[in-house]
Design an enzyme around this catalytic site. Structure first.
Site, PDB file in Angstrom:
ATOM      1  N   HIS A 160       0.882  -1.164   0.000  1.00 33.84           N
ATOM      2  CA  HIS A 160       0.000   0.000   0.000  1.00 33.84           C
ATOM      3  C   HIS A 160       0.923   1.218   0.000  1.00 33.84           C
ATOM      4  CE1 HIS A 160      -3.395  -2.573   1.870  1.00 33.84           C
ATOM      5  NE2 HIS A 160      -3.463  -2.562   0.549  1.00 33.84           N
ATOM      6  N   GLU A 348       1.086  -4.480  11.030  1.00 36.26           N
ATOM      7  CA  GLU A 348       0.633  -3.088  10.915  1.00 36.26           C
ATOM      8  C   GLU A 348       1.412  -2.298  11.960  1.00 36.26           C
ATOM      9  OE1 GLU A 348      -1.978  -1.973   8.913  1.00 36.26           O
ATOM     10  OE2 GLU A 348      -2.942  -3.836   8.278  1.00 36.26           O
TER      11      GLU A 348
HETATM   12 ZN    ZN Z   1      -2.060  -1.730   4.198  1.00 38.74          ZN
END
Ligand code: ZN
Length: 544
Positions: A160, A348
């Protein structure tokens, strides 16, 4: 349609304008209780779920689908545009980048590392993004030019494009491994015993959406407005779960992953602070759920210990089963687990996707021990080689644990060197080794915690791959071939070692076949057969 009733048209127009400029818009909405988060996860790129609140990215098509749900929404400002351009500092060439590098600085850093530490690293260019940017990884290990009998580990970050903390942390990690190799015994052990691959940015088009100069303005999606973490083959929804073709970045990543035969990986993201372990696709637990919980727990616990209170505590105190948070299909971790028989989690790293550069060293401090410890996990479990008992050649075998493995959690040894690694929690297991054409073998193994048990296996063939008859022979000799997946090459020598039938004879099919041994006088000969990896010599006798 109730769009006009529920949404001020200006908000919809505003969203469409943002999409036309950036290829994506970020929306925040609250779903009614009992409503299905998974439904939204199927129609758009859900980024974050906290209770009933969803934050999602939408491409043009996804946004139109979202409008059909009639759910009121707010538009969020892209995190990469909150970054003040002035906060991106000018760097001196050759200096470790503590902030966000430009694209050219990034390429130069990777090249410099490969050049300055060529004894322990190789730069691997594994493809191009949709817009032609380089996809790079550093392979860090002693003897980087060889394939040693070592487990392979892979970190990749920033698929991302706007989740850039992991990108910088990967560069820091590379720097740490290379510059401290000679002086830090722990790092030397990791580099000497593991083949470590690090790909700091796997969606450079998203990261440098506005300009190669800066991550300012970065997008989540790639240049074709596709979420790369929804673009992988999925065990439930097939090859193209998002309805898009595999993107160049996805194809390059799949090829890299298949080529390096990694056992353990992590896919690094931002937007939350949690270690997310498989599955994302379904509610069934992974066969190694307890192991996944343990390694995820270890990551979060260590990060908590070296950070201010509250860091990496989201959901189950910093860890979560993927599906339990929200389900996605097309994510990479399920692809790696299901199709590559490897292990992978999604880390994350930070609630803020694009924090000010000044806080990046703090995130490194919070995570550096966890990042190193997580690499080390690839050393623990059962490992060894599988070979053919007669020839000693490497065998590809399925290595499975009865009563334990399910949903593709078994592992395979490699065709190339027979090597396998079965990461597993401590315990006693009955491990089976199966390869077509060979007797199956099972071994009971006790695996102590945080250690490696070596189990080298040689399998015996089910039967001779061929049989020559009659022997002695007078006019004709036959060969029976038990398998039909290979050719047999024949040479006949006399006892002095001269080749008397010089052209090898090809026998492509299974079953009984006559072999032509015309022109031989009576006597003893040596027939040499080459079949697959076998070279077998046998005496034959020609009679009158
Ligand atoms: Zn992500």
């Amino acid at each position: 349609m109730g769009i006009q009733a529920q949404q001020p048209l200006s908000v919809v127009d505003q969203a469409r304008t943002i999409i036309s400029e950036r290829g994506e818009v970020i929306v925040k909405f609250v779903i009614s209780s009992g409503s299905d988060v998974d439904h939204f996860s199927r129609i758009m790129s859900v980024d974050h779920v906290i209770g009933d609140t969803i934050i999602a990215y939408a491409s043009e098509i996804q946004f139109e689908r979202f409008l059909e749900t009639d759910v009121p929404f707010r538009i969020l400002q892209p995190p990469s545009l909150k970054l003040k351009e002035a906060s991106i500092t000018e760097k001196d060439a050759g200096q470790l980048q503590e902030g966000y590098p430009s694209y050219t600085e990034y390429i130069a850093m990777m090249e410099d590392y490969a050049e300055n530490y060529s004894d322990i690293t190789t730069l691997v260019d594994f493809g191009r993004s949709a817009e032609g940017r380089k996809l790079l990884a550093l392979k860090i290990t002693d003897h980087p030019g060889f394939r040693e009998q070592e487990p392979v580990f892979l970190y990749t970050s920033t698929m991302h494009g706007d989740e850039v903390v992991g990108y910088v942390l990967m560069l820091r990690l590379i720097d740490e491994l290379l510059t401290k190799y000679e002086t830090d015994s722990r790092i030397k052990t990791l580099v000497d015993h593991i083949e470590i691959w690090i790909n700091p940015v796997s969606n450079p088009d998203g990261t440098y959406f506005l300009s190669d100069e800066s991550v300012y303005g970065a997008t989540r999606f790639n240049a074709n407005h596709v979420d790369l973490n929804r673009n992988f083959p999925n065990p439930l929804s097939g090859d193209h779960p998002d309805g898009n073709e595999w993107q160049p970045e996805t194809v390059a990543m799949m090829n890299l992953m298949k080529g390096i035969r990694f056992s353990l990986a992590a896919n690094i993201h931002s937007g939350a602070e949690v270690v997310n372990y498989p599955w994302d696709t379904w509610s069934r637990l992974h066969a190694d759920d307890s192991w996944y919980r343990e390694i995820s727990r270890a990551y979060a616990d260590t990060a908590q210990k070296y950070s201010p209170e509250g860091y990496m505590t989201f959901l189950e105190n910093g860890i979560t089963n993927g599906y339990a948070w929200y389900s996605i299909t097309g994510g990479r971790q399920d692809y790696s687990n299901y199709f590559l028989h490897a292990r992978e989690v999604t880390i994350e790293l930070s609630d803020e996707k694009v924090p000010d550069e000044s806080v990046l060293p703090a995130y490194w401090e919070y995570n550096k021990r966890s990042l190193l410890d997580y690499i080390e996990q690839v050393l623990f479990g059962i490992s060894g080689t599988v070979t053919d008992e007669r020839t000693g050649n490497a065998l590809r075998a399925k290595i499975s644990i009865a009563g334990h493995d399910r949903d593709s959690s078994e592992v395979y040894s490699s065709w190339e060197d027979g090597l396998y690694h079965r990461l597993i929690n401590s315990g006693t297991y009955t491990v089976s080794f199966q390869s077509p054409g060979y007797h199956e073998e099972s071994h009971t193994v006790n695996v102590p915690g945080r250690s490696s048990v070596r189990l080298d296996i040689s399998l015996s063939p089910l039967m001779q791959p061929y049989k020559l008859y009659p022997n002695p022979f007078s006019d004709r000799m036959f060969i029976y071939i038990s398998e039909d997946d290979g050719e047999i090459l024949l040479d006949v020598f006399d006892l002095a070692g001269h080749k008397v039938i010089s052209t090898a004879e090809l026998i492509p099919a299974a079953g009984n076949q006559q072999i032509h041994l015309n022109g031989l006088v009576e006597g003893l000969y040596i027939i040499q057969l080459r079949y697959k990896d076998y070279v077998i010599k046998e005496k034959i006798i020609k009679t009158r």
